[in-house]
Design an enzyme around this catalytic site. Structure first.
Site, mmCIF file in Angstrom:
data_model
loop_
_atom_site.group_PDB
_atom_site.id
_atom_site.type_symbol
_atom_site.label_atom_id
_atom_site.label_comp_id
_atom_site.label_asym_id
_atom_site.label_seq_id
_atom_site.Cartn_x
_atom_site.Cartn_y
_atom_site.Cartn_z
ATOM 1 N N PRO A 24 11.465 21.437 7.979
ATOM 2 C CA PRO A 24 11.725 22.814 7.573
ATOM 3 C C PRO A 24 10.583 23.740 7.984
ATOM 4 O O PRO A 24 9.415 23.362 7.887
ATOM 5 C CB PRO A 24 11.836 22.724 6.044
ATOM 6 C CG PRO A 24 11.126 21.470 5.674
ATOM 7 C CD PRO A 24 11.282 20.541 6.837
ATOM 8 N N CYS A 26 9.550 27.817 7.406
ATOM 9 C CA CYS A 26 9.816 29.175 6.929
ATOM 10 C C CYS A 26 9.742 30.177 8.072
ATOM 11 O O CYS A 26 8.857 30.073 8.918
ATOM 12 C CB CYS A 26 8.768 29.570 5.882
ATOM 13 S SG CYS A 26 9.033 28.813 4.292
ATOM 14 N N ALA A 58 12.273 26.194 3.509
ATOM 15 C CA ALA A 58 12.212 26.226 2.049
ATOM 16 C C ALA A 58 13.061 27.388 1.558
ATOM 17 O O ALA A 58 12.752 28.544 1.829
ATOM 18 C CB ALA A 58 10.765 26.402 1.595
ATOM 19 N N GLN A 100 16.106 22.531 2.865
ATOM 20 C CA GLN A 100 15.073 22.260 1.852
ATOM 21 C C GLN A 100 15.230 23.278 0.721
ATOM 22 O O GLN A 100 15.314 24.483 0.981
ATOM 23 C CB GLN A 100 13.688 22.357 2.465
ATOM 24 C CG GLN A 100 12.581 21.921 1.519
ATOM 25 C CD GLN A 100 11.201 22.165 2.079
ATOM 26 O OE1 GLN A 100 10.846 23.275 2.464
ATOM 27 N NE2 GLN A 100 10.394 21.093 2.162
ATOM 28 N N TYR A 184 3.670 24.201 -4.570
ATOM 29 C CA TYR A 184 4.756 24.996 -5.134
ATOM 30 C C TYR A 184 5.169 24.418 -6.490
ATOM 31 O O TYR A 184 4.562 23.460 -6.981
ATOM 32 C CB TYR A 184 5.911 25.058 -4.132
ATOM 33 C CG TYR A 184 5.503 25.766 -2.847
ATOM 34 C CD1 TYR A 184 5.633 25.145 -1.608
ATOM 35 C CD2 TYR A 184 4.965 27.048 -2.869
ATOM 36 C CE1 TYR A 184 5.238 25.777 -0.436
ATOM 37 C CE2 TYR A 184 4.569 27.699 -1.708
ATOM 38 C CZ TYR A 184 4.699 27.054 -0.501
ATOM 39 O OH TYR A 184 4.297 27.678 0.646
HETATM 40 C C1 FMN Z 1 6.057 28.080 10.897
HETATM 41 C C2 FMN Z 1 5.998 26.957 9.909
HETATM 42 C C3 FMN Z 1 6.723 27.049 8.723
HETATM 43 C C4 FMN Z 1 6.728 25.979 7.823
HETATM 44 N N1 FMN Z 1 7.545 26.044 6.724
HETATM 45 C C5 FMN Z 1 7.673 24.943 5.943
HETATM 46 C C6 FMN Z 1 8.655 24.896 4.890
HETATM 47 O O1 FMN Z 1 9.460 25.810 4.686
HETATM 48 N N2 FMN Z 1 8.697 23.780 4.108
HETATM 49 C C7 FMN Z 1 7.850 22.703 4.324
HETATM 50 O O2 FMN Z 1 7.935 21.728 3.565
HETATM 51 N N3 FMN Z 1 6.957 22.696 5.340
HETATM 52 C C8 FMN Z 1 6.878 23.771 6.160
HETATM 53 N N4 FMN Z 1 6.030 23.730 7.235
HETATM 54 C C9 FMN Z 1 5.352 22.440 7.565
HETATM 55 C C10 FMN Z 1 6.236 21.713 8.616
HETATM 56 O O3 FMN Z 1 7.469 21.335 8.045
HETATM 57 C C11 FMN Z 1 5.528 20.461 9.159
HETATM 58 O O4 FMN Z 1 5.331 19.536 8.136
HETATM 59 C C12 FMN Z 1 4.169 20.789 9.777
HETATM 60 O O5 FMN Z 1 4.353 21.829 10.711
HETATM 61 C C13 FMN Z 1 3.542 19.587 10.460
HETATM 62 O O6 FMN Z 1 4.423 19.069 11.351
HETATM 63 P P1 FMN Z 1 4.189 19.101 12.918
HETATM 64 O O7 FMN Z 1 2.936 18.362 13.086
HETATM 65 O O8 FMN Z 1 5.368 18.400 13.525
HETATM 66 O O9 FMN Z 1 4.166 20.575 13.262
HETATM 67 C C14 FMN Z 1 5.973 24.814 8.119
HETATM 68 C C15 FMN Z 1 5.189 24.735 9.275
HETATM 69 C C16 FMN Z 1 5.199 25.797 10.160
HETATM 70 C C17 FMN Z 1 4.386 25.680 11.419
#
Ligand code: FMN
Length: 353
Positions: A24, A26, A58, A100, A184
């Site tokens: 997910p 945001c 989220a 989510q 959260y």
């Molecule tokens: C732009 C952005 C928005 C994110 N929004 C959420 C979210 O809504 N919920 C969540 O659990 N993690 C959120 N994350 C964390 C990502 O889901 C993910 O765990 C994190 O980017 C690490 O993964 P990666 O190494 O593949 O980028 C967000 C990350 C980014 C970069």
């Protein structure tokens, strides 16, 4: 032989065509929780990307549960239609649609990242709203203190999660993840850092887990038995006196959740001085994972195959990989090392976080 990564994964009655999942993210681009064209474009590119499954960001179960004014919501029926377009897009292109659900708690009422990622002002263009939490403890000294939730408000919240998951089902999603990480609301009840209650929702570990488990049970009850549920936890809080999520994962298992995704420390990222403090034991989880955004660990862990990690967050302790391999016997390597600046650069370049 086909690498495990590209083989199917069955979770209850749902089959993923491969083990690559978009976590997910945001976008802070909704209006009153409603999906906008931005979201349709954002998800369309993933829908065409060949993933096994993908998650919508989220999404708040109540209006005051949003992080920012731009967060998506499922607190009223009118919001189902936009979500159904996204779920339909993923399904039409062979990916399992996921969403989510969460409540931002004391981390609500914030400005969007590109507007400073700060608590909102009462008189600003996007006015602030009062936040709630387990205890009237602000996240940081200069942040407003949340209001302590009463027992009946907690009951209303459990119902709100149940109602939102029913709307997610009507929108056509096949997997729901509960947001129990990142400080959260659900995480803030679980953590002794933010929860100082003296009633049945505070004190011992079991009592601090009470709300997350009540929500998990209400969601499991409202969600079809043949469909999987995920729960995202923060692996450790990263500060003295806090607990790791090992304690909650097995309890969620008994409630009927398929996967717990881990995220790095929430309250304080390890600096050079205390890199030794982050510890994770994962051998007890059949589908445990280092939640670096890739959900493919499920397959790799089960099949003891090689794990390839992308975007190794800059603040990951360098020996974590060795400890992961020692704890699981899974061979792992890092494909891409990304600094915080690079990640944030990526975020601001895409206009959303
Ligand atoms: C732009 C952005 C928005 C994110 N929004 C959420 C979210 O809504 N919920 C969540 O659990 N993690 C959120 N994350 C964390 C990502 O889901 C993910 O765990 C994190 O980017 C690490 O993964 P990666 O190494 O593949 O980028 C967000 C990350 C980014 C970069």
């Amino acid at each position: 032989m086909t690498p495990q990564l590209f083989t199917t994964l069955r979770l209850r009655g749902t089959e993923l065509r491969n083990r690559i999942v978009v976590s997910p993210m945001c976008q802070y681009s909704a209006v009153e929780g409603y999906i906008q064209d931005w979201h349709l474009q954002h998800h369309a590119r993933f829908a065409l990307g060949g993933y096994g499954a993908a998650f919508v960001e989220a999404t708040a179960v109540t209006r005051d549960g949003r992080i920012t004014h731009g967060c998506t919501g499922l607190w009223e029926d009118g919001q189902i239609e936009g979500m159904a377009r996204i779920a339909g897009m993923y399904r039409d292109h062979g990916a399992v649609p996921g969403i989510q659900l969460g409540h931002a708690g004391r981390r609500a009422s914030m400005s969007r990242p590109w507007e400073g990622n700060r608590p909102l002002a009462l008189d600003g263009p996007d006015p602030a709203w009062p936040t709630v939490g387990p205890s009237a403890l602000p996240e940081r000294e200069d942040y407003p203190a949340p209001r302590e939730l009463t027992r009946s408000e907690i009951e209303d919240l459990v119902e709100a999660f149940g109602a939102a998951v029913a709307r997610a089902r009507r929108a056509g999603f096949d997997v729901v993840e509960l947001h129990g990480a990142h400080g959260y609301l659900l995480h803030s009840f679980f953590s002794p850092i933010s929860n100082r209650r003296e009633d049945e929702f505070g004190g011992s570990l079991d009592r601090r887990m009470r709300l997350p488990l009540l929500v998990a049970e209400a969601v499991r009850a409202a969600w079809p038995d043949e469909l999987p549920l995920f729960y995202r936890v923060s692996s450790v809080d990263g500060v003295e006196g806090a607990r790791s999520c090992r304690h909650s994962a097995s309890r969620l298992w008994t409630v009927g959740f398929e996967l717990t995704g881990l995220r790095p420390p929430t309250y304080r990222h390890p600096t050079a001085g205390d890199r030794g403090t982050t510890n994770m034991t994962i051998e007890r989880w059949r589908l445990g994972a280092l939640g670096l955004g890739l959900w493919l660990v499920a397959g790799a862990a089960a099949a003891q195959e090689k794990l390839v990690i992308s975007n190794w967050d800059a603040y990951m302790p360098p020996d974590l990989l060795e400890r992961f391999q020692a704890a699981t016997g899974i061979e792992a390597e890092v494909a891409v090392h990304a600094t915080n600046e690079e990640i944030m650069g990526k975020v601001t370049a895409s206009g959303g976080m």
